[in-house]
Write a protein that holds these residues in place. Structure first.
Motif, PDB file in Angstrom:
ATOM      1  N   UNK A 107      37.059   6.426  16.536  1.00 31.56           N
ATOM      2  CA  UNK A 107      36.317   6.265  15.406  1.00 31.56           C
ATOM      3  C   UNK A 107      35.045   6.816  15.596  1.00 31.56           C
ATOM      4  N   UNK A 108      34.656   7.612  16.871  1.00 27.41           N
ATOM      5  CA  UNK A 108      33.389   8.358  17.305  1.00 27.41           C
ATOM      6  C   UNK A 108      33.454   9.741  16.991  1.00 27.41           C
ATOM      7  N   UNK A 109      32.219  10.307  16.919  1.00 30.38           N
ATOM      8  CA  UNK A 109      32.083  11.869  16.526  1.00 30.38           C
ATOM      9  C   UNK A 109      32.000  12.461  17.903  1.00 30.38           C
ATOM     10  N   UNK A 110      32.720  13.584  18.083  1.00 31.07           N
ATOM     11  CA  UNK A 110      32.706  14.510  19.394  1.00 31.07           C
ATOM     12  C   UNK A 110      32.068  15.914  19.112  1.00 31.07           C
ATOM     13  N   UNK A 111      31.134  16.311  19.560  1.00 31.41           N
ATOM     14  CA  UNK A 111      30.341  17.579  19.390  1.00 31.41           C
ATOM     15  C   UNK A 111      30.342  18.023  20.958  1.00 31.41           C
ATOM     16  N   UNK A 112      30.591  19.579  21.245  1.00 33.20           N
ATOM     17  CA  UNK A 112      30.538  20.142  22.357  1.00 33.20           C
ATOM     18  C   UNK A 112      28.931  20.211  22.606  1.00 33.20           C
ATOM     19  N   UNK A 113      28.436  20.246  23.817  1.00 37.67           N
ATOM     20  CA  UNK A 113      26.971  19.990  24.352  1.00 37.67           C
ATOM     21  C   UNK A 113      26.230  20.549  23.351  1.00 37.67           C
ATOM     22  N   UNK A 114      26.295  22.122  23.282  1.00 34.10           N
ATOM     23  CA  UNK A 114      25.366  22.743  22.574  1.00 34.10           C
ATOM     24  C   UNK A 114      25.326  22.434  21.087  1.00 34.10           C
ATOM     25  N   UNK A 115      26.439  21.941  20.732  1.00 37.21           N
ATOM     26  CA  UNK A 115      26.243  21.662  19.085  1.00 37.21           C
ATOM     27  C   UNK A 115      25.365  20.174  19.114  1.00 37.21           C
TER      28      UNK A 115
ATOM     29  N   UNK B 230      40.020  19.340  29.684  1.00 35.87           N
ATOM     30  CA  UNK B 230      39.781  17.993  29.862  1.00 35.87           C
ATOM     31  C   UNK B 230      38.750  17.625  28.580  1.00 35.87           C
ATOM     32  N   UNK B 231      37.942  18.482  28.290  1.00 38.84           N
ATOM     33  CA  UNK B 231      36.876  18.109  27.326  1.00 38.84           C
ATOM     34  C   UNK B 231      37.771  18.071  25.965  1.00 38.84           C
ATOM     35  N   UNK B 232      38.661  18.980  25.557  1.00 36.88           N
ATOM     36  CA  UNK B 232      39.373  18.601  24.371  1.00 36.88           C
ATOM     37  C   UNK B 232      40.180  17.184  24.404  1.00 36.88           C
ATOM     38  N   UNK B 233      40.717  16.973  25.583  1.00 35.61           N
ATOM     39  CA  UNK B 233      41.446  15.484  25.654  1.00 35.61           C
ATOM     40  C   UNK B 233      40.313  14.343  25.320  1.00 35.61           C
ATOM     41  N   UNK B 234      39.150  14.611  25.999  1.00 39.29           N
ATOM     42  CA  UNK B 234      38.299  13.579  25.632  1.00 39.29           C
ATOM     43  C   UNK B 234      37.874  13.309  24.328  1.00 39.29           C
ATOM     44  N   UNK B 235      37.544  14.758  23.625  1.00 41.65           N
ATOM     45  CA  UNK B 235      37.345  14.565  22.207  1.00 41.65           C
ATOM     46  C   UNK B 235      38.353  13.947  21.128  1.00 41.65           C
ATOM     47  N   UNK B 236      39.728  14.172  21.820  1.00 43.78           N
ATOM     48  CA  UNK B 236      40.586  13.760  20.842  1.00 43.78           C
ATOM     49  C   UNK B 236      40.757  12.325  21.058  1.00 43.78           C
TER      50      UNK B 236
ATOM     51  N   UNK C 245      43.072  10.173   8.116  1.00 45.72           N
ATOM     52  CA  UNK C 245      43.097  11.304   9.291  1.00 45.72           C
ATOM     53  C   UNK C 245      41.668  11.728   9.843  1.00 45.72           C
ATOM     54  N   UNK C 246      41.776  11.839  11.244  1.00 47.19           N
ATOM     55  CA  UNK C 246      40.663  12.399  11.810  1.00 47.19           C
ATOM     56  C   UNK C 246      40.706  13.942  12.128  1.00 47.19           C
ATOM     57  N   UNK C 247      39.727  14.584  11.919  1.00 46.88           N
ATOM     58  CA  UNK C 247      39.805  16.094  12.124  1.00 46.88           C
ATOM     59  C   UNK C 247      38.931  16.550  13.121  1.00 46.88           C
ATOM     60  N   UNK C 248      39.269  17.507  14.139  1.00 45.74           N
ATOM     61  CA  UNK C 248      38.610  18.097  14.935  1.00 45.74           C
ATOM     62  C   UNK C 248      38.602  19.553  14.824  1.00 45.74           C
ATOM     63  N   UNK C 249      37.278  20.139  14.393  1.00 39.90           N
ATOM     64  CA  UNK C 249      37.322  21.554  14.183  1.00 39.90           C
ATOM     65  C   UNK C 249      37.436  22.316  15.787  1.00 39.90           C
ATOM     66  N   UNK C 250      38.304  23.237  15.858  1.00 37.50           N
ATOM     67  CA  UNK C 250      38.481  23.800  17.148  1.00 37.50           C
ATOM     68  C   UNK C 250      38.486  25.480  16.855  1.00 37.50           C
ATOM     69  N   UNK C 251      37.129  25.995  17.644  1.00 39.06           N
ATOM     70  CA  UNK C 251      36.892  27.425  17.142  1.00 39.06           C
ATOM     71  C   UNK C 251      36.285  28.014  18.178  1.00 39.06           C
ATOM     72  N   UNK C 252      36.049  29.420  17.918  1.00 37.24           N
ATOM     73  CA  UNK C 252      35.315  30.361  18.925  1.00 37.24           C
ATOM     74  C   UNK C 252      33.924  30.474  18.609  1.00 37.24           C
ATOM     75  N   UNK C 253      33.671  29.877  17.142  1.00 35.51           N
ATOM     76  CA  UNK C 253      32.176  30.043  16.780  1.00 35.51           C
ATOM     77  C   UNK C 253      31.244  29.110  17.245  1.00 35.51           C
TER      78      UNK C 253
ATOM     79  N   UNK D 144      34.588  21.565  18.756  1.00 33.58           N
ATOM     80  CA  UNK D 144      34.703  22.018  19.919  1.00 33.58           C
ATOM     81  C   UNK D 144      35.103  23.355  20.008  1.00 33.58           C
ATOM     82  N   UNK D 145      34.804  24.041  21.249  1.00 34.06           N
ATOM     83  CA  UNK D 145      35.050  25.484  21.365  1.00 34.06           C
ATOM     84  C   UNK D 145      36.337  25.621  22.035  1.00 34.06           C
ATOM     85  N   UNK D 146      37.137  26.696  21.531  1.00 33.04           N
ATOM     86  CA  UNK D 146      38.299  27.069  22.022  1.00 33.04           C
ATOM     87  C   UNK D 146      38.007  27.495  23.716  1.00 33.04           C
TER      88      UNK D 146
END
Length: 217
Positions: free
Chosen positions: A123-131, A111-117, A78-86, A104-106
């Protein structure tokens, strides 16, 4: 074939909103929801999602990081994406260490969330730009920037449980003092050990002593 997604968040409004939006996106199908870590594990074993959108802050002593680690032990596929305000590097590095494939941030656009999913499912890793910038900076400096003072990652209730356990109170005694169940104390203890990266009660007591928590007066 659609990407089967399980949404985990303790706020029903957030779950409903995410589900309503994601169900309109081609190639993505929300197959279930969970309100906490325990139900996340149960629903995952029952529904076999491809990907879990995991909230970071959840009740009952099992936050998103603890639940991610626990989930991947039994369902490593299973793949997990952390979705957070932090937007905080301490959580970012701990999320990656727990096995998450995305952070990814809430506040991010849908569109960014869909891209991340879609990227994480491939099999890739997705981090929001600041991360991403923080990870690169950590690599260039030869170390991650995870803070050494892990004590501040504990919730106030976890700090209370830590103090009582370090002073020798039993789970039952701590539960009575805090007006919570013994099971909740046990969950808090497990979460504390994970966050502080401790292996046994002796290490926990040494940590508490260094933090000045063992004032018996």
């Amino acid at each position: 074939m659609d990407i089967k997604v399980l949404i985990v968040d303790d706020h029903a409004v957030v779950r409903s909103g995410l589900r309503a939006v994601l169900d309109t996106k081609p190639g993505i199908k929300v197959i279930g929801e969970a309100a906490d870590g325990i139900s996340c594990i149960k629903k995952s074993l029952e529904l076999h999602p491809d990907l879990v959108l995991m909230d970071l802050s959840m009740p009952n002593g099992r936050d998103g990081l603890y639940t991610t680690s626990e989930l991947l032990q039994s369902m490593p596929e299973v793949k997990v994406i952390i979705l957070t305000m932090h937007d905080d590097e301490q959580y970012l590095f701990r999320a990656l260490k727990a096995g998450a494939s995305g952070y990814i941030l809430k506040s991010a656009p849908i569109t960014e969330l869909v891209t991340a999913i879609k990227q994480v499912h491939q099999g890739l890793v997705y981090l929001h730009p600041t991360a991403t910038k923080k990870v690169i900076e950590g690599y260039l400096h030869g170390h991650s920037k995870e803070p050494q003072d892990t004590f501040e990652t504990l919730s106030e209730r976890e700090k209370e449980v830590l103090t009582l356990v370090a002073k020798g109170y039993t789970n039952k005694e701590a539960a009575e003092l805090l007006s919570i169940s013994v099971k909740t104390v046990e969950n808090h203890k497990a979460n504390i050990m994970d966050k502080l990266q401790l292996n046994n009660r002796r290490e926990l007591m040494k940590f508490a002593f260094r933090r000045g928590l063992l004032d018996f007066d």
